[in-house]
Design an enzyme around this catalytic site. Structure first.
Site, PDB file in Angstrom:
ATOM      1  N   GLU A 205      73.601 -44.072   8.459  1.00 51.66           N
ATOM      2  CA  GLU A 205      72.322 -43.064   8.908  1.00 51.66           C
ATOM      3  C   GLU A 205      71.625 -42.996   7.747  1.00 51.66           C
ATOM      4  O   GLU A 205      71.774 -42.278   6.696  1.00 51.66           O
ATOM      5  CB  GLU A 205      72.881 -41.862   9.410  1.00 51.66           C
ATOM      6  CG  GLU A 205      71.650 -40.931   9.831  1.00 51.66           C
ATOM      7  CD  GLU A 205      72.169 -39.802  10.486  1.00 51.66           C
ATOM      8  OE1 GLU A 205      71.607 -38.775  10.214  1.00 51.66           O
ATOM      9  OE2 GLU A 205      73.539 -39.831  11.371  1.00 51.66           O
TER      10      GLU A 205
ATOM     11  N   LYS B 202      78.920 -37.216   4.945  1.00 54.15           N
ATOM     12  CA  LYS B 202      77.826 -36.889   4.115  1.00 54.15           C
ATOM     13  C   LYS B 202      78.285 -37.809   2.862  1.00 54.15           C
ATOM     14  O   LYS B 202      79.318 -37.664   2.495  1.00 54.15           O
ATOM     15  CB  LYS B 202      77.636 -35.645   3.667  1.00 54.15           C
ATOM     16  CG  LYS B 202      76.859 -34.906   5.012  1.00 54.15           C
ATOM     17  CD  LYS B 202      75.632 -35.350   5.339  1.00 54.15           C
ATOM     18  CE  LYS B 202      75.174 -34.609   6.511  1.00 54.15           C
ATOM     19  NZ  LYS B 202      73.842 -34.761   6.839  1.00 54.15           N
TER      20      LYS B 202
ATOM     21  N   LYS C 203      66.351 -34.922  17.068  1.00 48.48           N
ATOM     22  CA  LYS C 203      66.811 -33.776  17.119  1.00 48.48           C
ATOM     23  C   LYS C 203      65.922 -32.925  17.876  1.00 48.48           C
ATOM     24  O   LYS C 203      64.487 -33.372  17.613  1.00 48.48           O
ATOM     25  CB  LYS C 203      66.742 -33.057  15.677  1.00 48.48           C
ATOM     26  CG  LYS C 203      67.951 -33.848  14.848  1.00 48.48           C
ATOM     27  CD  LYS C 203      68.128 -33.386  13.370  1.00 48.48           C
ATOM     28  CE  LYS C 203      69.320 -34.116  12.756  1.00 48.48           C
ATOM     29  NZ  LYS C 203      69.424 -33.922  11.283  1.00 48.48           N
TER      30      LYS C 203
ATOM     31  N   ASP D  17      76.248 -40.828   6.500  1.00 46.66           N
ATOM     32  CA  ASP D  17      74.851 -40.223   6.532  1.00 46.66           C
ATOM     33  C   ASP D  17      74.617 -39.869   5.047  1.00 46.66           C
ATOM     34  O   ASP D  17      75.102 -39.070   4.379  1.00 46.66           O
ATOM     35  CB  ASP D  17      74.781 -38.894   7.260  1.00 46.66           C
ATOM     36  CG  ASP D  17      73.311 -38.334   7.158  1.00 46.66           C
ATOM     37  OD1 ASP D  17      72.587 -38.959   6.712  1.00 46.66           O
ATOM     38  OD2 ASP D  17      73.235 -37.194   7.836  1.00 46.66           O
TER      39      ASP D  17
END
Length: 330
Positions: A166, A109, A216, A140
């Protein structure tokens, strides 16, 4: 989706749980989820609490799809997964990665609100050093940068041999601009929020704004719909989770298992971010992969981690509102 089951059928087995996290993630240290059982097995409804009912109703459609509808045939017995590194200091990275048995890929992250690019560089450097040259490192940003910030970050982070970036920017237009700017760097762009939170999940593919789709199961309305989106987009896909319990993770694993091609490790190892779960054993990575198959909760763990009564009522009322939206749209 097939015929919507009555709300009473969902409420009949509904259990609301609150699971503690090992590290604060997305601003929370406990994750709440509503679980219920359908004819096909246990399923999960767990949109984040800040999501409105319209967005959350897609998650309910996904939960019902998994609990009430036979799923596509699995094309593989295991699904390789990545480790997930929250926005922790670099010094905490080895302990985080140690929770992921055998994972060869780490998603890190970055662009965390209140942090700086220097924090990101320190974290990513620690991941690369811990994983070694053979490890795969993807980032991400959750749409946290504008185009200029993202380009600057790529310059600062490219030395760590990135697998892909991402959702560096929030909008499809920004992603397209950034993709053009960094074309010579050879770092693919993956779209997550531009797929699962978009009115048109295929817009990012049509715009040529991404190289990879992150899909997802719950937010996209279920496994069947997610498979349709991947097929229509014509891009390679990574299946990821939304900080689910092992029940929800098994839905993601079923999606990954049914994809014709699975070129990337999937973001489904997130049970390792929890210190407790609803299943015994928890669906955690072993040898860098998860086994394919449905998961049922352990009754004692459901009791132990039951949410407070007022939180259970909050989720049941939310369930009722989202069910009404799905019924109105039938």
């Amino acid at each position: 989706m097939n015929a919507l089951p009555p709300l009473a059928d969902l409420r009949a087995t509904a259990r609301v749980v609150s699971l503690p996290l090992a590290t604060r993630f997305r601003g929370v240290d406990h994750r709440e989820a509503l679980l219920f059982e359908g004819p096909e097995g246990w399923t999960e409804f767990s949109p984040f609490v800040e999501y409105d009912d319209v967005e959350a109703s897609a998650w309910l459609a996904g939960a019902i799809d998994f609990g009430w509808r036979p799923q596509p045939a699995a094309l593989r017995e295991i699904v390789p997964v990545n480790a997930t590194v929250p926005a922790v200091p670099g010094s905490d990275v080895p302990a985080v990665l140690a929770r992921y048995d055998g994972c060869r890929t780490a998603k890190v992250k970055v662009a965390e609100r209140g942090q700086t690019l220097a924090d990101d560089v320190a974290r990513v450097r620690a991941v690369r050093e811990t994983m070694g040259a053979e490890g795969r490192v993807r980032l991400d940003a959750n749409g946290g940068w504008n185009v200029d910030e993202a380009e600057h970050a790529v310059h600062a982070l490219a030395e760590f041999d990135l697998e892909y970036l991402e959702q560096p920017c929030a909008s499809v237009d920004e992603l397209a601009q950034l993709r053009e700017r960094i074309a010579d760097w050879g770092i693919p762009i993956a779209a997550d929020e531009s797929v699962r939170k978009a009115t048109d999940p295929l817009a990012v593919a049509r715009a040529g704004a991404a190289d990879i789709l992150v899909v997802k199961a719950q937010p996209l309305g279920g496994i069947h719909r997610a498979l349709e989106i991947v097929a229509e987009a014509g891009l390679p896909a990574v299946v990821s989770s939304a900080l689910d319990t092992s029940i929800g993770l098994s839905m993601g694993v079923a999606l990954a298992a049914s994809l014709p091609d699975l070129p990337f490790d999937c973001g489904l190892g997130t049970a390792s971010l929890f210190t407790a779960d609803v299943a015994r054993p928890s669906l955690r990575p072993a040898g860098g992969a998860l086994a394919v198959g449905r998961v049922s909760p352990d009754a004692a763990l459901l009791d132990r981690h039951a949410a407070a009564p007022e939180r259970r009522e909050w989720w049941l009322v939310r369930l009722e509102r989202c069910h009404a939206l799905l019924a109105a749209g039938e």
